[in-house]
Scaffold this motif. Structure first.
Motif, PDB file in Angstrom:
ATOM      1  N   GLY A   1       0.796  -1.218   0.000  1.00 26.87           N
ATOM      2  CA  GLY A   1       0.000   0.000   0.000  1.00 26.87           C
ATOM      3  C   GLY A   1       0.830   1.270   0.000  1.00 26.87           C
ATOM      4  O   GLY A   1       0.691   2.113   0.882  1.00 26.87           O
ATOM      5  N   GLN A   2       1.702   1.392  -1.011  1.00 30.99           N
ATOM      6  CA  GLN A   2       2.575   2.566  -1.091  1.00 30.99           C
ATOM      7  C   GLN A   2       2.458   3.250  -2.454  1.00 30.99           C
ATOM      8  O   GLN A   2       3.439   3.756  -2.993  1.00 30.99           O
ATOM      9  N   ALA A   3       1.261   3.269  -2.997  1.00 27.86           N
ATOM     10  CA  ALA A   3       1.052   3.850  -4.324  1.00 27.86           C
ATOM     11  C   ALA A   3       1.355   5.347  -4.319  1.00 27.86           C
ATOM     12  O   ALA A   3       1.132   6.043  -3.325  1.00 27.86           O
ATOM     13  N   PHE A   4       1.853   5.813  -5.445  1.00 30.12           N
ATOM     14  CA  PHE A   4       2.126   7.232  -5.655  1.00 30.12           C
ATOM     15  C   PHE A   4       1.476   7.617  -6.973  1.00 30.12           C
ATOM     16  O   PHE A   4       1.799   7.050  -8.015  1.00 30.12           O
ATOM     17  N   LEU A   5       0.537   8.553  -6.920  1.00 29.43           N
ATOM     18  CA  LEU A   5      -0.229   8.911  -8.115  1.00 29.43           C
ATOM     19  C   LEU A   5       0.076  10.323  -8.573  1.00 29.43           C
ATOM     20  O   LEU A   5       0.116  11.261  -7.759  1.00 29.43           O
ATOM     21  N   ASP A   6       0.284  10.478  -9.879  1.00 33.26           N
ATOM     22  CA  ASP A   6       0.356  11.793 -10.517  1.00 33.26           C
ATOM     23  C   ASP A   6      -0.958  12.046 -11.241  1.00 33.26           C
ATOM     24  O   ASP A   6      -1.463  11.164 -11.943  1.00 33.26           O
ATOM     25  N   LYS A   7      -1.479  13.235 -11.096  1.00 32.73           N
ATOM     26  CA  LYS A   7      -2.719  13.587 -11.791  1.00 32.73           C
ATOM     27  C   LYS A   7      -2.441  13.843 -13.263  1.00 32.73           C
ATOM     28  O   LYS A   7      -1.457  14.500 -13.605  1.00 32.73           O
ATOM     29  N   LYS A   8      -3.304  13.316 -14.133  1.00 27.71           N
ATOM     30  CA  LYS A   8      -3.206  13.598 -15.571  1.00 27.71           C
ATOM     31  C   LYS A   8      -3.911  14.903 -15.909  1.00 27.71           C
ATOM     32  O   LYS A   8      -3.327  15.831 -16.452  1.00 27.71           O
ATOM     33  N   ALA A   9      -5.218  14.957 -15.606  1.00 24.81           N
ATOM     34  CA  ALA A   9      -6.020  16.131 -15.971  1.00 24.81           C
ATOM     35  C   ALA A   9      -7.307  16.140 -15.170  1.00 24.81           C
ATOM     36  O   ALA A   9      -7.785  15.100 -14.716  1.00 24.81           O
ATOM     37  N   ASP A  10      -7.869  17.330 -15.016  1.00 21.00           N
ATOM     38  CA  ASP A  10      -9.172  17.492 -14.377  1.00 21.00           C
ATOM     39  C   ASP A  10     -10.257  17.578 -15.441  1.00 21.00           C
ATOM     40  O   ASP A  10      -9.986  17.818 -16.626  1.00 21.00           O
ATOM     41  N   ASN A  11     -11.501  17.413 -15.002  1.00 20.66           N
ATOM     42  CA  ASN A  11     -12.636  17.786 -15.832  1.00 20.66           C
ATOM     43  C   ASN A  11     -13.415  18.871 -15.081  1.00 20.66           C
ATOM     44  O   ASN A  11     -12.991  19.340 -14.028  1.00 20.66           O
ATOM     45  N   ALA A  12     -14.564  19.273 -15.618  1.00 18.49           N
ATOM     46  CA  ALA A  12     -15.316  20.378 -15.023  1.00 18.49           C
ATOM     47  C   ALA A  12     -15.732  20.074 -13.587  1.00 18.49           C
ATOM     48  O   ALA A  12     -15.765  20.962 -12.729  1.00 18.49           O
ATOM     49  N   LEU A  13     -16.036  18.798 -13.287  1.00 22.00           N
ATOM     50  CA  LEU A  13     -16.483  18.423 -11.949  1.00 22.00           C
ATOM     51  C   LEU A  13     -15.348  18.436 -10.935  1.00 22.00           C
ATOM     52  O   LEU A  13     -15.502  18.917  -9.816  1.00 22.00           O
ATOM     53  N   THR A  14     -14.196  17.908 -11.328  1.00 20.94           N
ATOM     54  CA  THR A  14     -13.117  17.687 -10.368  1.00 20.94           C
ATOM     55  C   THR A  14     -12.189  18.880 -10.189  1.00 20.94           C
ATOM     56  O   THR A  14     -11.381  18.900  -9.263  1.00 20.94           O
ATOM     57  N   SER A  15     -12.293  19.866 -11.043  1.00 15.81           N
ATOM     58  CA  SER A  15     -11.421  21.027 -10.965  1.00 15.81           C
ATOM     59  C   SER A  15     -11.502  21.676  -9.580  1.00 15.81           C
ATOM     60  O   SER A  15     -12.586  21.883  -9.039  1.00 15.81           O
ATOM     61  N   SER A  16     -10.350  21.967  -9.007  1.00 13.78           N
ATOM     62  CA  SER A  16     -10.137  22.577  -7.686  1.00 13.78           C
ATOM     63  C   SER A  16     -10.389  21.607  -6.522  1.00 13.78           C
ATOM     64  O   SER A  16     -10.233  21.969  -5.362  1.00 13.78           O
ATOM     65  N   TRP A  17     -10.763  20.362  -6.831  1.00 10.82           N
ATOM     66  CA  TRP A  17     -10.868  19.331  -5.797  1.00 10.82           C
ATOM     67  C   TRP A  17      -9.577  18.516  -5.688  1.00 10.82           C
ATOM     68  O   TRP A  17      -9.406  17.745  -4.748  1.00 10.82           O
ATOM     69  N   THR A  18      -8.696  18.673  -6.639  1.00 16.73           N
ATOM     70  CA  THR A  18      -7.583  17.724  -6.763  1.00 16.73           C
ATOM     71  C   THR A  18      -6.230  18.381  -6.537  1.00 16.73           C
ATOM     72  O   THR A  18      -6.082  19.604  -6.550  1.00 16.73           O
ATOM     73  N   SER A  19      -5.230  17.513  -6.368  1.00 24.64           N
ATOM     74  CA  SER A  19      -3.845  17.941  -6.227  1.00 24.64           C
ATOM     75  C   SER A  19      -3.029  17.276  -7.330  1.00 24.64           C
ATOM     76  O   SER A  19      -3.496  16.326  -7.978  1.00 24.64           O
ATOM     77  N   GLU A  20      -1.837  17.764  -7.537  1.00 28.69           N
ATOM     78  CA  GLU A  20      -1.011  17.227  -8.624  1.00 28.69           C
ATOM     79  C   GLU A  20      -0.493  15.823  -8.309  1.00 28.69           C
ATOM     80  O   GLU A  20      -0.299  15.006  -9.205  1.00 28.69           O
ATOM     81  N   GLN A  21      -0.267  15.530  -7.022  1.00 34.19           N
ATOM     82  CA  GLN A  21       0.287  14.235  -6.629  1.00 34.19           C
ATOM     83  C   GLN A  21      -0.344  13.748  -5.338  1.00 34.19           C
ATOM     84  O   GLN A  21      -0.765  14.546  -4.496  1.00 34.19           O
ATOM     85  N   TYR A  22      -0.398  12.421  -5.206  1.00 41.77           N
ATOM     86  CA  TYR A  22      -0.952  11.789  -4.008  1.00 41.77           C
ATOM     87  C   TYR A  22      -0.048  10.652  -3.567  1.00 41.77           C
ATOM     88  O   TYR A  22       0.450   9.885  -4.397  1.00 41.77           O
ATOM     89  N   GLN A  23       0.113  10.503  -2.254  1.00 43.24           N
ATOM     90  CA  GLN A  23       0.875   9.405  -1.668  1.00 43.24           C
ATOM     91  C   GLN A  23      -0.059   8.584  -0.783  1.00 43.24           C
ATOM     92  O   GLN A  23      -0.788   9.132   0.041  1.00 43.24           O
TER      93      GLN A  23
END
Length: 213
Positions: A115-137
């Motif tokens: 359980g050590q996933a590291f995620l990079d965001k690709k892109a937002d859509n109209a719904l998710t904009s401003s809810w997200t971050s560029e990276q997650y651990q």
């Protein structure tokens, strides 16, 4: 004491007063700040509590309030209690949203031990904009919990199997670097998977609270 004064005093005594978020019940309304730090679907909104449910973990129960505003979008609120108490808002997203946000091969690593996933965001859509971050651990792997369609403040949670038992699930959670935004993934026993974008905000973002009339 006059009859009218008696009625007035009784009305004052029986009128609920909301002084803390933890007191919210179905029908109550919260008003949020219009700060641009909030996603647009939250900014300046009046949101009504439409349900109160309970997540039960080993450390104890946690309330979740379902909120609805002027549109049909459902939002979820809980309290994140750590060194300081924060508001945790959650937005449920569908598979198409997840495909837009992340590479699905990388996203599937959330379910791989340890359980050590590291995620990079690709892109937002109209719904998710401003809810997200560029990276997650990833910080949580397969944490077992039970979901109850009950308010544990007024209804007992069943400790036994059966019709009153909670629905079992596993929680996988990720955060951005400063833990101001996150990602919750709930995997249910039938294999259904729910994905939520989460955002953590100060209690002061709720500027008014009105009890249900």
């Amino acid at each position: 004491m006059s009859f009218l004064k008696k009625i007035f005093n009784k009305t004052e005594e029986t009128q609920r007063k909301l002084t803390d978020v933890s007191q919210l019940l179905v029908g109550d309304i919260i008003v949020l700040t219009d700060s641009f730090a909030l996603p647009e679907v939250l900014r300046g909104q009046q949101l009504q509590v439409t349900a109160v449910n309970t997540y039960e973990y080993e450390h104890g129960p946690q309330l979740e309030w379902t909120l609805q505003g002027s549109n049909s979008l459902l939002l979820f609120l809980s309290l994140d209690v750590d060194d300081a108490t924060e508001l945790k808002f959650a937005l449920k997203v569908e598979r198409d949203d997840v495909e837009t946000l992340f590479d699905l091969d990388h996203f599937s690593e959330i379910f791989d031990e340890p359980g050590q996933a590291f995620l990079d965001k690709k892109a937002d859509n109209a719904l998710t904009s401003s809810w997200t971050s560029e990276q997650y651990q990833q910080s949580t792997f397969a944490k077992v919990g039970y979901f109850h369609r009950k308010d544990h403040r007024s209804e007992n949670l069943s400790a036994y199997e059966g019709k009153d038992a909670g629905e079992q699930f596993e929680l996988y959670a990720l955060f951005n670097e400063d833990q101001s935004k996150g990602l919750d993934v709930e995997v249910w026993q039938d294999g259904e998977t729910d994905v939520f974008l989460t955002i953590f905000r100060p209690l002061s973002d709720i500027v008014e609270m009105y009890p249900a009339s």
